[in-house]
Structure formats: structure tokens, C-alpha cells
Motif scaffolding. Structure first.
Motif, PDB file in Angstrom:
ATOM      1  N   ALA A 161      46.949  46.763  27.606  1.00 40.66           N
ATOM      2  CA  ALA A 161      47.407  46.519  29.165  1.00 40.66           C
ATOM      3  C   ALA A 161      46.604  48.058  29.739  1.00 40.66           C
ATOM      4  O   ALA A 161      46.206  47.809  30.777  1.00 40.66           O
ATOM      5  CB  ALA A 161      48.487  46.257  29.215  1.00 40.66           C
ATOM      6  N   GLN A 162      47.084  49.074  28.975  1.00 38.05           N
ATOM      7  CA  GLN A 162      46.014  50.176  29.470  1.00 38.05           C
ATOM      8  C   GLN A 162      44.778  50.386  28.929  1.00 38.05           C
ATOM      9  O   GLN A 162      43.959  51.300  30.661  1.00 38.05           O
ATOM     10  CB  GLN A 162      46.760  51.083  28.303  1.00 38.05           C
ATOM     11  N   SER A 163      44.122  49.735  28.505  1.00 36.72           N
ATOM     12  CA  SER A 163      42.918  49.443  28.826  1.00 36.72           C
ATOM     13  C   SER A 163      41.812  49.007  29.750  1.00 36.72           C
ATOM     14  O   SER A 163      40.421  49.071  30.031  1.00 36.72           O
ATOM     15  CB  SER A 163      42.067  49.041  27.384  1.00 36.72           C
ATOM     16  N   LEU A 164      43.038  48.449  30.540  1.00 34.28           N
ATOM     17  CA  LEU A 164      42.458  47.517  31.060  1.00 34.28           C
ATOM     18  C   LEU A 164      42.145  48.033  32.958  1.00 34.28           C
ATOM     19  O   LEU A 164      41.319  47.992  33.420  1.00 34.28           O
ATOM     20  CB  LEU A 164      43.698  46.445  31.866  1.00 34.28           C
ATOM     21  N   ARG A 165      42.862  49.082  32.920  1.00 37.67           N
ATOM     22  CA  ARG A 165      42.040  50.376  33.881  1.00 37.67           C
ATOM     23  C   ARG A 165      40.916  50.312  34.495  1.00 37.67           C
ATOM     24  O   ARG A 165      40.173  50.674  34.956  1.00 37.67           O
ATOM     25  CB  ARG A 165      43.207  50.994  34.248  1.00 37.67           C
ATOM     26  N   GLU A 166      40.721  51.103  32.972  1.00 40.40           N
ATOM     27  CA  GLU A 166      38.987  51.627  33.152  1.00 40.40           C
ATOM     28  C   GLU A 166      38.450  50.048  33.054  1.00 40.40           C
ATOM     29  O   GLU A 166      36.697  50.762  33.559  1.00 40.40           O
ATOM     30  CB  GLU A 166      38.692  52.546  31.941  1.00 40.40           C
ATOM     31  N   GLN A 167      38.617  49.204  32.374  1.00 38.90           N
ATOM     32  CA  GLN A 167      37.346  48.237  32.536  1.00 38.90           C
ATOM     33  C   GLN A 167      37.389  47.806  33.972  1.00 38.90           C
ATOM     34  O   GLN A 167      36.468  47.111  34.469  1.00 38.90           O
ATOM     35  CB  GLN A 167      38.396  46.958  31.450  1.00 38.90           C
ATOM     36  N   THR A 168      38.432  47.061  33.929  1.00 45.44           N
ATOM     37  CA  THR A 168      38.517  46.637  35.693  1.00 45.44           C
ATOM     38  C   THR A 168      37.994  47.560  36.862  1.00 45.44           C
ATOM     39  O   THR A 168      37.254  46.905  37.540  1.00 45.44           O
ATOM     40  CB  THR A 168      40.191  45.967  36.122  1.00 45.44           C
ATOM     41  N   VAL A 227      29.812  34.424  41.702  1.00 41.02           N
ATOM     42  CA  VAL A 227      29.564  35.463  41.247  1.00 41.02           C
ATOM     43  C   VAL A 227      29.003  35.611  42.383  1.00 41.02           C
ATOM     44  O   VAL A 227      27.791  35.646  42.836  1.00 41.02           O
ATOM     45  CB  VAL A 227      28.134  35.433  39.928  1.00 41.02           C
ATOM     46  N   PHE A 228      29.197  37.628  42.857  1.00 46.24           N
ATOM     47  CA  PHE A 228      29.090  37.977  44.163  1.00 46.24           C
ATOM     48  C   PHE A 228      27.211  38.156  44.609  1.00 46.24           C
ATOM     49  O   PHE A 228      26.809  38.258  43.337  1.00 46.24           O
ATOM     50  CB  PHE A 228      30.083  40.160  44.200  1.00 46.24           C
ATOM     51  N   GLN A 265      30.837  44.636  41.485  1.00 40.83           N
ATOM     52  CA  GLN A 265      31.386  43.888  42.232  1.00 40.83           C
ATOM     53  C   GLN A 265      32.083  42.695  41.447  1.00 40.83           C
ATOM     54  O   GLN A 265      31.475  41.255  41.768  1.00 40.83           O
ATOM     55  CB  GLN A 265      29.932  43.481  43.413  1.00 40.83           C
ATOM     56  N   SER A 266      31.504  43.396  40.579  1.00 43.18           N
ATOM     57  CA  SER A 266      31.845  41.671  39.557  1.00 43.18           C
ATOM     58  C   SER A 266      33.254  41.184  39.355  1.00 43.18           C
ATOM     59  O   SER A 266      34.143  40.978  38.463  1.00 43.18           O
ATOM     60  CB  SER A 266      31.522  41.676  37.843  1.00 43.18           C
ATOM     61  N   ILE A 267      34.065  41.000  40.475  1.00 45.95           N
ATOM     62  CA  ILE A 267      35.377  40.238  40.725  1.00 45.95           C
ATOM     63  C   ILE A 267      35.904  38.780  39.758  1.00 45.95           C
ATOM     64  O   ILE A 267      36.798  39.136  39.500  1.00 45.95           O
ATOM     65  CB  ILE A 267      35.866  39.363  42.144  1.00 45.95           C
ATOM     66  N   TYR A 268      35.082  38.656  39.715  1.00 48.33           N
ATOM     67  CA  TYR A 268      35.028  37.157  38.389  1.00 48.33           C
ATOM     68  C   TYR A 268      35.870  37.566  37.263  1.00 48.33           C
ATOM     69  O   TYR A 268      36.068  38.051  36.462  1.00 48.33           O
ATOM     70  CB  TYR A 268      34.234  35.968  38.801  1.00 48.33           C
TER      71      TYR A 268
END
Length: 117
Positions: free
Chosen positions: A80-87, A19-20, A94-97
Motif C-alpha cells: 500500500a505504501q509503495s502505491l503513492r509513488e507508483q500511482t 488508454v488516454f 496520463q496512464s489512468i488505466y
């Protein structure tokens, strides 16, 4: 770590496990498990399967047209399309994990989708 496991493997492990801003927990055992489970098995398997299918069934190229989408196709595409907003939110915080967890979940869902075809 880089000399022993490689740059990409080390980067993947650290970004997905630490975790960052906090201390991380490392062991050779966990490194090997994480890299084998996700990079080699999940991502490697997906790449091999999709490239092999394109080579075998699509004249060695990505098809321009795929025809009508099934309900299963639509479900995977919506994930897959919902990932853009979530990621984007994970990166902003800064929650890279968490970002990597979301990507791995999509890869697992895609492998499952291929298995069921």
C-alpha cells in the motif's frame, strides 16, 4: 452508457479500459464482466468484509490501537505504501488505466490477506 450502467460504472470502465488519447474497444459483455469482477466482487467484497469485521469485532468502530504487526501485516502495508509513488507516476503520464490496475492489485492483495487470517 450512463443510462444503462450508471455513472460510476461507466467512468470506471472507460478509465480502466481505454488508454488516454487512443481509441477504446467497448462491448456490453466486457462492460458487465469488468464492472462485476472489480466493482461488485473485489471492491464490494472488501468493503463488506472490513465493515462487517469492524462492526462485529471492534465495537462498531475502527480500533485506535491494533497491537503488534505480523509479517503478513507488514507485507500488505508495504504494498500500500509503495502505491503513492507508483500511482503518482501513472497520473503524471496520463496512464489512468495503469493507476486503476495498481489499485485493483492492492484490493486483490487485501482480500487475499483477509482470507488467510
Amino acid at each position: 452508457l450512463v443510462d444503462k450502467y450508471g455513472v460510476d460504472q461507466t467512468r470506471f470502465f472507460l478509465m480502466s479500459e481505454v488508454v488516454f488519447g487512443r481509441d477504446g474497444d467497448f462491448s456490453d459483455h466486457n462492460m458487465v464482466l469488468k464492472v462485476n469482477a472489480h466493482l461488485a466482487n473485489e471492491i464490494g467484497n472488501l468493503c463488506q468484509r472490513t465493515l462487517s469485521m469492524a462492526f462485529k469485532n471492534c465495537n462498531k468502530a475502527i480500533p485506535e490501537s491494533i497491537g503488534d504487526l505480523t509479517e503478513e501485516d507488514q507485507t500488505l502495508l508495504s504494498i500500500a505504501q509503495s502505491l503513492r509513488e507508483q500511482t503518482a507516476q501513472h497520473i503524471a503520464h496520463q496512464s489512468i488505466y495503469r493507476y486503476i490496475q495498481e489499485m485493483i492489485e492492492l484490493i486483490v492483495a487485501t482480500n487475499k490477506y483477509i482470507d488467510e487470517q
